[in-house]
Motif scaffolding. Sequence first.
Motif, short mmCIF file in Angstrom:
data_model
loop_
_atom_site.label_atom_id
_atom_site.label_comp_id
_atom_site.label_asym_id
_atom_site.label_seq_id
_atom_site.Cartn_x
_atom_site.Cartn_y
_atom_site.Cartn_z
N ILE A 266 -2.23 -10.17 -1.70
CA ILE A 266 -3.62 -10.33 -2.09
C ILE A 266 -3.68 -11.42 -3.16
N LEU A 267 -4.29 -12.54 -2.83
CA LEU A 267 -4.34 -13.68 -3.74
C LEU A 267 -5.51 -13.60 -4.70
N ALA A 268 -6.58 -12.96 -4.27
CA ALA A 268 -7.75 -12.78 -5.13
C ALA A 268 -8.57 -11.64 -4.55
N ALA A 269 -9.16 -10.84 -5.40
CA ALA A 269 -10.00 -9.73 -4.95
C ALA A 269 -10.91 -9.30 -6.09
N THR A 270 -12.14 -8.96 -5.74
CA THR A 270 -13.07 -8.53 -6.78
C THR A 270 -14.14 -7.66 -6.15
N GLN A 271 -14.96 -7.07 -6.98
CA GLN A 271 -16.07 -6.25 -6.52
C GLN A 271 -17.21 -6.33 -7.54
N ARG A 272 -18.39 -6.00 -7.06
CA ARG A 272 -19.55 -5.88 -7.92
C ARG A 272 -20.26 -4.58 -7.56
N PRO A 273 -20.70 -3.79 -8.58
CA PRO A 273 -20.60 -4.09 -10.00
C PRO A 273 -19.16 -3.98 -10.50
N THR A 274 -18.89 -4.63 -11.62
CA THR A 274 -17.55 -4.61 -12.19
C THR A 274 -17.68 -4.43 -13.70
N PHE A 275 -16.59 -4.62 -14.42
CA PHE A 275 -16.62 -4.46 -15.87
C PHE A 275 -15.66 -5.45 -16.50
N ASN A 276 -15.85 -5.66 -17.79
CA ASN A 276 -14.98 -6.53 -18.56
C ASN A 276 -14.04 -5.65 -19.39
N VAL B 194 -4.25 -9.90 13.95
CA VAL B 194 -4.89 -11.00 14.69
C VAL B 194 -4.46 -12.34 14.10
N ALA B 195 -4.37 -12.43 12.79
CA ALA B 195 -4.03 -13.69 12.14
C ALA B 195 -2.55 -14.03 12.29
N ASN B 196 -1.72 -13.00 12.42
CA ASN B 196 -0.26 -13.17 12.33
C ASN B 196 0.42 -12.97 13.68
N ASN B 197 -0.30 -13.37 14.75
CA ASN B 197 0.27 -13.32 16.11
C ASN B 197 0.80 -11.95 16.50
N GLY B 198 0.03 -10.94 16.14
CA GLY B 198 0.36 -9.58 16.56
C GLY B 198 1.08 -8.74 15.53
N LYS B 199 1.75 -9.37 14.56
CA LYS B 199 2.46 -8.63 13.52
C LYS B 199 1.48 -8.20 12.42
N MET B 200 1.40 -6.93 12.18
CA MET B 200 0.49 -6.40 11.17
C MET B 200 1.27 -6.17 9.88
N VAL B 201 0.78 -6.74 8.77
CA VAL B 201 1.50 -6.63 7.50
C VAL B 201 0.70 -5.80 6.51
N LYS B 202 1.44 -5.09 5.68
CA LYS B 202 0.84 -4.23 4.67
C LYS B 202 0.28 -5.07 3.52
N PRO B 203 -0.96 -4.80 3.09
CA PRO B 203 -1.49 -5.51 1.92
C PRO B 203 -0.62 -5.25 0.69
N GLN B 204 -0.37 -6.29 -0.06
CA GLN B 204 0.57 -6.22 -1.18
C GLN B 204 -0.09 -6.79 -2.43
N ILE B 205 -0.05 -6.02 -3.52
CA ILE B 205 -0.67 -6.47 -4.77
C ILE B 205 0.36 -6.71 -5.87
#
Length: 724
Positions: free
Chosen positions: A295-305, A456-467
Amino acid sequence: MKNPSPKKIHNYNKIRRNRVYFGIVLLMVVVGLFFIFLGRFSYIVASGKLNNINLKERTNLKYQQDRRLTAVRGTIYDANHNVIAEDSNVYNLYAVIDSKYVSNKNKPLYVKDKAHTAAVLSQYIPLSKAKIYGVLNNQDPNAFQVEFGNAGKNLSLEVKKEIEAKHLPGVYFTKSPSRLYPNGNFASHIVGLAQLDNSKKASNGTLVGVMGIESYFNKVLTGKNGVRRFKTDSYGYELPDSPVTTKKPKNGQNITLTLDSRLQSYMESTISDVYQQYAPVKMTATLMNAKTGKILAATQRPTFNPATKAGLDGSWQDALVQEAYEPGSVFKLLSLSAAIDSGHYTPNAYYQSGAVNVSGNVVRDWNYNGWGSIPFSQAFPRSSNVGFVKIEQQMGAKTWLDYLNRFGINKKTGITLPGEASGSLAFKRPLDQAITSFGQGVNVTVMQMMQAFSAVANNGKMVKPQIVSEISDPTTGKTTKTKTQVTGKPISKNTAISVRNAMKDVINQSYGTGQVYAIPGYDIGVKTGTAQIAQNGAYLAGDSNYIFSVVGMAPIDDPQYILYITMQQPQKMTKPAEQILASAFNPIMKRALEYNTDQKAPDVASITMPTLTGQALTEAETKLNQTGLTYGVVGSGDKVVQQLPLAKENVLAGQRTVLLTNGAMTMPDVKGWSKNDVLKLAEITGVKVKFKGDGYVVSQSIPANHILNTDSKLEILLSSQKTE
């Protein structure tokens, strides 16, 4: 003289004899007690114990002191080793008002000149002179000291030193450990928050993670405290020649995330702009490396500082992993993949669009009357619900359920974030089975969708999201890197290529629903989504009562990036949903592709933002002037404590940098600033901003140099005429 009578003589002798007997008995008792005490004392001396208590140990305890050596909580870094969270200390201000509190020489140690003290303190904390003066004039006759609420808490070392330099009698500070988040609003729910644990079981001054990575890896980050043991005299002073034993603390381990601060900061700024302008109830954005799952970038709204805690009260849940929702038509990526891979897709066959009856229930296309008789190859780019109901029926429920399981739907991904939900799936009735083909009757999380999209993006190989990229132990030097984890291969390479070609049609065909997502110079593929929102057993009505979404991959022939954005119920829907989403999707995806050397966009005059945090303000200003960047300064101090944009981020020449300094947080003159510049100000200070108009700032409700706090509300008037 008359002689005493025999009777009197007898009595006298009796009394004398009794006295002698009593003396002998008393002497024997005293001698006995002496020998008892002597024996008892000899036993104590010989054994060193009294009532089974070791006197030596008890004496040692009385004159022995243990001083805790606090372990440093581990630092959290971004992918480029920029600090996201680290240990620090903050200071809380209080004032003694008891006039009896004086030194040995009768020097006042209390606040004597309240008016002067209030005037000075108002320059450093966000309270007016009048309010501080009111606090100092506490009417309780028994009050020894007073505090200043949140305004006097969590002060930096620099502010403390500046106040101390004013030599104000009666003004004091207490120190407490704190967590420093120098980037402010920066993937806040992912990074999380660490706060002081004030429970009785906790050690004094212990920080504990309560959200995000700070919570999930709390034990890893915390480390173990050490101790210094030494002897003291009866007054508590350390004996100079006493033996000292020390157990060194084991500092917490450091965690490096996959987040790229350049992309994350840009995403935060872009999403903030959209959120401010169109006021959705919720919004998420996630950018992932398609090959590795990072995960290169991720955010949500509403959020906090996390630095100011602004927005925290209503924003505790991590929408990326803890909230499940109906995804809508972006789910057609999975149903199309399943149909092609299972051999049940007939792209050249025709069907009647518009409506279809499923077990007595009518399912309609978003285009109420449909498009007449069209080939199944157009069902995906047109986002035809009817077409996908028929595709699901051709596959059969058993086959479709098998592929849902392959894609990990209704299962946790196992991403290292707390509280991950598994979602849900309604699949008993034919209607349930049919509507899941277009993303209704199924609840997913963002990370589940990112994992499924990767196939779909990785030619059939499904990868686990990594943070988390790696965990390193500063004590041993050992580093544990997180490896890419392939979680399955739900579809073939040829199927993935076919689905990506269909994603191209969404943008490139005249009937595609995603033409607005085209980015000149780049090959993009997308799928749009519009999901109804269920409430009290029924779906909401109204043009804005949907979860609008888009997922895109680029470069589409060999995707490096997957970008997924969701937006729920925009309250100011002044433009079509796809245009609103495109105003976030296009610049974020373009920025990511510009970092990809294989997909370099045309040359743009850009500058790498220098590192300014921690430097003297004059030095930072010199650097910015040399690089051709404009800037605005927030605060009355002489040292930079935060900056936006972040260090090492690529920015356009002439772009404005916002610098937050130590000292009182003061309002800058923002006339001539762009809306995006003011959003940076809001992000770095936590101030709430309300805009009116478009263009550049012509007036501001809070005057320049006025003290700011997180409760401040700033109204900005914009005009198309730029003024400086």
